[in-house]
Design a protein around this motif. Sequence first.
Motif, PDB file in Angstrom:
ATOM      1  N   TYR A   1     -47.116  32.390 -11.868  1.00  0.00           N
ATOM      2  CA  TYR A   1     -45.731  32.035 -11.566  1.00  0.00           C
ATOM      3  C   TYR A   1     -45.675  30.524 -11.392  1.00  0.00           C
ATOM      4  CZ  TYR A   1     -41.085  31.902  -9.512  1.00  0.00           C
ATOM      5  OH  TYR A   1     -39.761  31.631  -9.275  1.00  0.00           O
ATOM      6  N   CYS A   2     -45.183  29.850 -12.409  1.00  0.00           N
ATOM      7  CA  CYS A   2     -45.118  28.384 -12.392  1.00  0.00           C
ATOM      8  C   CYS A   2     -43.696  27.861 -12.499  1.00  0.00           C
ATOM      9  CB  CYS A   2     -45.969  27.809 -13.523  1.00  0.00           C
ATOM     10  SG  CYS A   2     -47.741  28.136 -13.366  1.00  0.00           S
ATOM     11  N   ASP A   3     -42.717  28.751 -12.359  1.00  0.00           N
ATOM     12  CA  ASP A   3     -41.320  28.350 -12.544  1.00  0.00           C
ATOM     13  C   ASP A   3     -40.853  27.332 -11.506  1.00  0.00           C
ATOM     14  OD1 ASP A   3     -41.431  30.179 -14.548  1.00  0.00           O
ATOM     15  OD2 ASP A   3     -39.545  31.167 -14.051  1.00  0.00           O
ATOM     16  N   LEU A   4     -41.513  27.274 -10.357  1.00  0.00           N
ATOM     17  CA  LEU A   4     -41.090  26.322  -9.331  1.00  0.00           C
ATOM     18  C   LEU A   4     -41.245  24.874  -9.788  1.00  0.00           C
ATOM     19  CD1 LEU A   4     -42.395  27.783  -5.949  1.00  0.00           C
ATOM     20  CD2 LEU A   4     -40.034  27.520  -6.699  1.00  0.00           C
ATOM     21  N   GLY A   5     -42.131  24.644 -10.749  1.00  0.00           N
ATOM     22  CA  GLY A   5     -42.362  23.286 -11.205  1.00  0.00           C
ATOM     23  C   GLY A   5     -41.446  22.834 -12.319  1.00  0.00           C
ATOM     24  N   ARG A   6     -40.567  23.711 -12.764  1.00  0.00           N
ATOM     25  CA  ARG A   6     -39.682  23.360 -13.879  1.00  0.00           C
ATOM     26  C   ARG A   6     -38.675  22.298 -13.454  1.00  0.00           C
ATOM     27  NH1 ARG A   6     -37.642  28.830 -16.747  1.00  0.00           N
ATOM     28  NH2 ARG A   6     -36.028  27.330 -17.356  1.00  0.00           N
ATOM     29  N   ASP A   7     -38.576  21.240 -14.253  1.00  0.00           N
ATOM     30  CA  ASP A   7     -37.651  20.163 -13.912  1.00  0.00           C
ATOM     31  C   ASP A   7     -36.273  20.356 -14.537  1.00  0.00           C
ATOM     32  OD1 ASP A   7     -38.186  19.606 -16.550  1.00  0.00           O
ATOM     33  OD2 ASP A   7     -39.230  17.719 -16.170  1.00  0.00           O
ATOM     34  N   ASP A   8     -36.085  21.465 -15.259  1.00  0.00           N
ATOM     35  CA  ASP A   8     -34.761  21.742 -15.814  1.00  0.00           C
ATOM     36  C   ASP A   8     -33.944  22.604 -14.872  1.00  0.00           C
ATOM     37  OD1 ASP A   8     -36.283  24.014 -16.101  1.00  0.00           O
ATOM     38  OD2 ASP A   8     -35.502  24.536 -18.092  1.00  0.00           O
ATOM     39  N   ARG A   9     -34.469  22.802 -13.635  1.00  0.00           N
ATOM     40  CA  ARG A   9     -33.734  23.538 -12.618  1.00  0.00           C
ATOM     41  C   ARG A   9     -33.563  22.648 -11.386  1.00  0.00           C
ATOM     42  NH1 ARG A   9     -36.954  29.260 -12.990  1.00  0.00           N
ATOM     43  NH2 ARG A   9     -35.652  30.252 -14.570  1.00  0.00           N
ATOM     44  N   THR A  10     -32.412  22.760 -10.764  1.00  0.00           N
ATOM     45  CA  THR A  10     -32.225  22.066  -9.499  1.00  0.00           C
ATOM     46  C   THR A  10     -33.069  22.765  -8.438  1.00  0.00           C
ATOM     47  OG1 THR A  10     -30.373  23.459  -8.803  1.00  0.00           O
ATOM     48  CG2 THR A  10     -29.857  21.513 -10.157  1.00  0.00           C
ATOM     49  N   ASP A  11     -33.257  22.118  -7.295  1.00  0.00           N
ATOM     50  CA  ASP A  11     -34.006  22.746  -6.210  1.00  0.00           C
ATOM     51  C   ASP A  11     -33.372  24.070  -5.811  1.00  0.00           C
ATOM     52  OD1 ASP A  11     -35.780  20.652  -6.165  1.00  0.00           O
ATOM     53  OD2 ASP A  11     -34.887  19.641  -4.439  1.00  0.00           O
ATOM     54  N   GLU A  12     -32.054  24.080  -5.760  1.00  0.00           N
ATOM     55  CA  GLU A  12     -31.349  25.304  -5.368  1.00  0.00           C
ATOM     56  C   GLU A  12     -31.581  26.423  -6.376  1.00  0.00           C
ATOM     57  OE1 GLU A  12     -26.816  26.865  -4.267  1.00  0.00           O
ATOM     58  OE2 GLU A  12     -27.169  24.763  -4.820  1.00  0.00           O
ATOM     59  N   GLU A  13     -31.523  26.106  -7.656  1.00  0.00           N
ATOM     60  CA  GLU A  13     -31.748  27.116  -8.692  1.00  0.00           C
ATOM     61  C   GLU A  13     -33.177  27.634  -8.650  1.00  0.00           C
ATOM     62  OE1 GLU A  13     -28.607  25.530 -12.121  1.00  0.00           O
ATOM     63  OE2 GLU A  13     -30.669  24.785 -12.056  1.00  0.00           O
ATOM     64  N   ALA A  14     -34.122  26.716  -8.439  1.00  0.00           N
ATOM     65  CA  ALA A  14     -35.532  27.108  -8.376  1.00  0.00           C
ATOM     66  C   ALA A  14     -35.793  28.034  -7.194  1.00  0.00           C
ATOM     67  CB  ALA A  14     -36.418  25.873  -8.288  1.00  0.00           C
ATOM     68  N   MET A  15     -35.183  27.732  -6.053  1.00  0.00           N
ATOM     69  CA  MET A  15     -35.399  28.557  -4.871  1.00  0.00           C
ATOM     70  C   MET A  15     -34.738  29.927  -5.023  1.00  0.00           C
ATOM     71  SD  MET A  15     -37.394  26.661  -3.366  1.00  0.00           S
ATOM     72  CE  MET A  15     -37.694  27.856  -2.080  1.00  0.00           C
ATOM     73  N   GLU A  16     -33.596  29.969  -5.685  1.00  0.00           N
ATOM     74  CA  GLU A  16     -32.953  31.257  -5.950  1.00  0.00           C
ATOM     75  C   GLU A  16     -33.842  32.121  -6.841  1.00  0.00           C
ATOM     76  OE1 GLU A  16     -29.154  30.501  -7.640  1.00  0.00           O
ATOM     77  OE2 GLU A  16     -28.217  29.896  -5.734  1.00  0.00           O
ATOM     78  N   HIS A  17     -34.467  31.496  -7.849  1.00  0.00           N
ATOM     79  CA  HIS A  17     -35.357  32.223  -8.744  1.00  0.00           C
ATOM     80  C   HIS A  17     -36.581  32.723  -7.983  1.00  0.00           C
ATOM     81  CE1 HIS A  17     -38.071  33.016 -12.156  1.00  0.00           C
ATOM     82  NE2 HIS A  17     -36.967  33.143 -12.869  1.00  0.00           N
ATOM     83  N   LEU A  18     -37.113  31.876  -7.098  1.00  0.00           N
ATOM     84  CA  LEU A  18     -38.269  32.277  -6.289  1.00  0.00           C
ATOM     85  C   LEU A  18     -37.906  33.449  -5.383  1.00  0.00           C
ATOM     86  CD1 LEU A  18     -41.139  31.879  -5.158  1.00  0.00           C
ATOM     87  CD2 LEU A  18     -40.174  30.215  -3.556  1.00  0.00           C
ATOM     88  N   ASP A  19     -36.769  33.367  -4.710  1.00  0.00           N
ATOM     89  CA  ASP A  19     -36.345  34.452  -3.821  1.00  0.00           C
ATOM     90  C   ASP A  19     -36.184  35.759  -4.595  1.00  0.00           C
ATOM     91  OD1 ASP A  19     -36.334  32.796  -1.629  1.00  0.00           O
ATOM     92  OD2 ASP A  19     -34.186  32.356  -1.735  1.00  0.00           O
ATOM     93  N   HIS A  20     -35.617  35.674  -5.794  1.00  0.00           N
ATOM     94  CA  HIS A  20     -35.446  36.876  -6.619  1.00  0.00           C
ATOM     95  C   HIS A  20     -36.801  37.467  -6.987  1.00  0.00           C
ATOM     96  CE1 HIS A  20     -33.816  39.627  -9.611  1.00  0.00           C
ATOM     97  NE2 HIS A  20     -34.704  39.154 -10.477  1.00  0.00           N
ATOM     98  N   MET A  21     -37.769  36.593  -7.366  1.00  0.00           N
ATOM     99  CA  MET A  21     -39.100  37.074  -7.721  1.00  0.00           C
ATOM    100  C   MET A  21     -39.767  37.746  -6.523  1.00  0.00           C
ATOM    101  SD  MET A  21     -42.622  36.486  -7.391  1.00  0.00           S
ATOM    102  CE  MET A  21     -42.931  34.750  -7.024  1.00  0.00           C
ATOM    103  N   LEU A  22     -39.673  37.130  -5.351  1.00  0.00           N
ATOM    104  CA  LEU A  22     -40.310  37.686  -4.157  1.00  0.00           C
ATOM    105  C   LEU A  22     -39.695  39.035  -3.787  1.00  0.00           C
ATOM    106  CD1 LEU A  22     -40.626  34.443  -1.984  1.00  0.00           C
ATOM    107  CD2 LEU A  22     -42.450  35.617  -3.218  1.00  0.00           C
ATOM    108  N   GLN A  23     -38.378  39.126  -3.887  1.00  0.00           N
ATOM    109  CA  GLN A  23     -37.701  40.373  -3.524  1.00  0.00           C
ATOM    110  C   GLN A  23     -37.993  41.491  -4.522  1.00  0.00           C
ATOM    111  OE1 GLN A  23     -33.520  39.546  -2.982  1.00  0.00           O
ATOM    112  NE2 GLN A  23     -33.916  37.896  -1.513  1.00  0.00           N
TER     113      GLN A  23
END
Length: 303
Positions: free
Chosen positions: A28-50
């Motif tokens: 899972y390396c999506d957190l490092g993507r620079d084409d997402r804002t911090d908010e978008e990245a954290m939303e994606h992380l929360d979705h993955m964790l859930q």
Amino acid sequence: AGFPKCGTSTLVYTFEEHPETQMRATEYCDLGRDDRTDEEAMEHLDHMLQSEFNETKSGIKIGFKCPNGIRFIQNMKRIESQNPNAKILIGVRHPVRYFESYYNYRVVALNTDKKHKEGGAPSPYDLVGDRTVSWRGVFTESARYEEALMQMGKVKLNEYEETFLRDHEDFNLIPTSLQVFLYEVDQLADENEDRKKKLQTDMQQVLGLKEPIGNFGHRNVNANKGTFDNSINICDEKFRELRNILVRRGEKTSIWIRDKFIESSEVFVGGDRDYFLELISAWGKDPCSEVKKTQESSSEPKR
């Protein structure tokens, strides 16, 4: 996190077997993507964790791997915002063996994965340089681990290092207070049981686990798919100059880690510290010369 071919799959396998941890099965390396804002990245992380850990029992520690997690430093900033108590396990490896393993890993994918069959494998000498000559992440400068590690702000940087980070668009200084557990990959396969036990105990304590960590297993989806004509044996004579390049830079990297990085109070060297220092000091030597000496010694007739 850390660097490719430095034990991340081994640790995933190990923690999958531990009763107090649960690992994501894939990277899972999506957190490092620079084409997402911090908010978008954290939303994606929360979705993955859930979606993947919603049934995890209370008290179970969860984790995921991203072999290039340090190079893309946004990973660390975003992980810290989600969990400031997260621990980052970073593996490093002799640059010569790192390059050989990473190159051959990509060759396996080239020969077995339909997604990567376009084009052939370049000559390793075509990959001497920075990211501009990269072949699917493989290039000699990627073994200069300090370039990625200095982004974490764990140590005071000199003028040259500050200029490097400022002038290279792939790197940024984004200080993080996350604790780092650092190991050299050869420690995972150490035949000295006392040293290996100390590494396991240190890892257990840093991660706050009650149960001991068992033997480090080994699993990699591409590692056991055979060798191919375009695989390399980096100890071949034709790669001597390539090894020399990696060794010269490897010595500088080992000195930076020894004299700066591990002096940080936020960096914990796992296992026997003297053995770790012995391993990274060998980065300034050609490992193939040592192999040749061993082979010549074993072939001498007994008297």
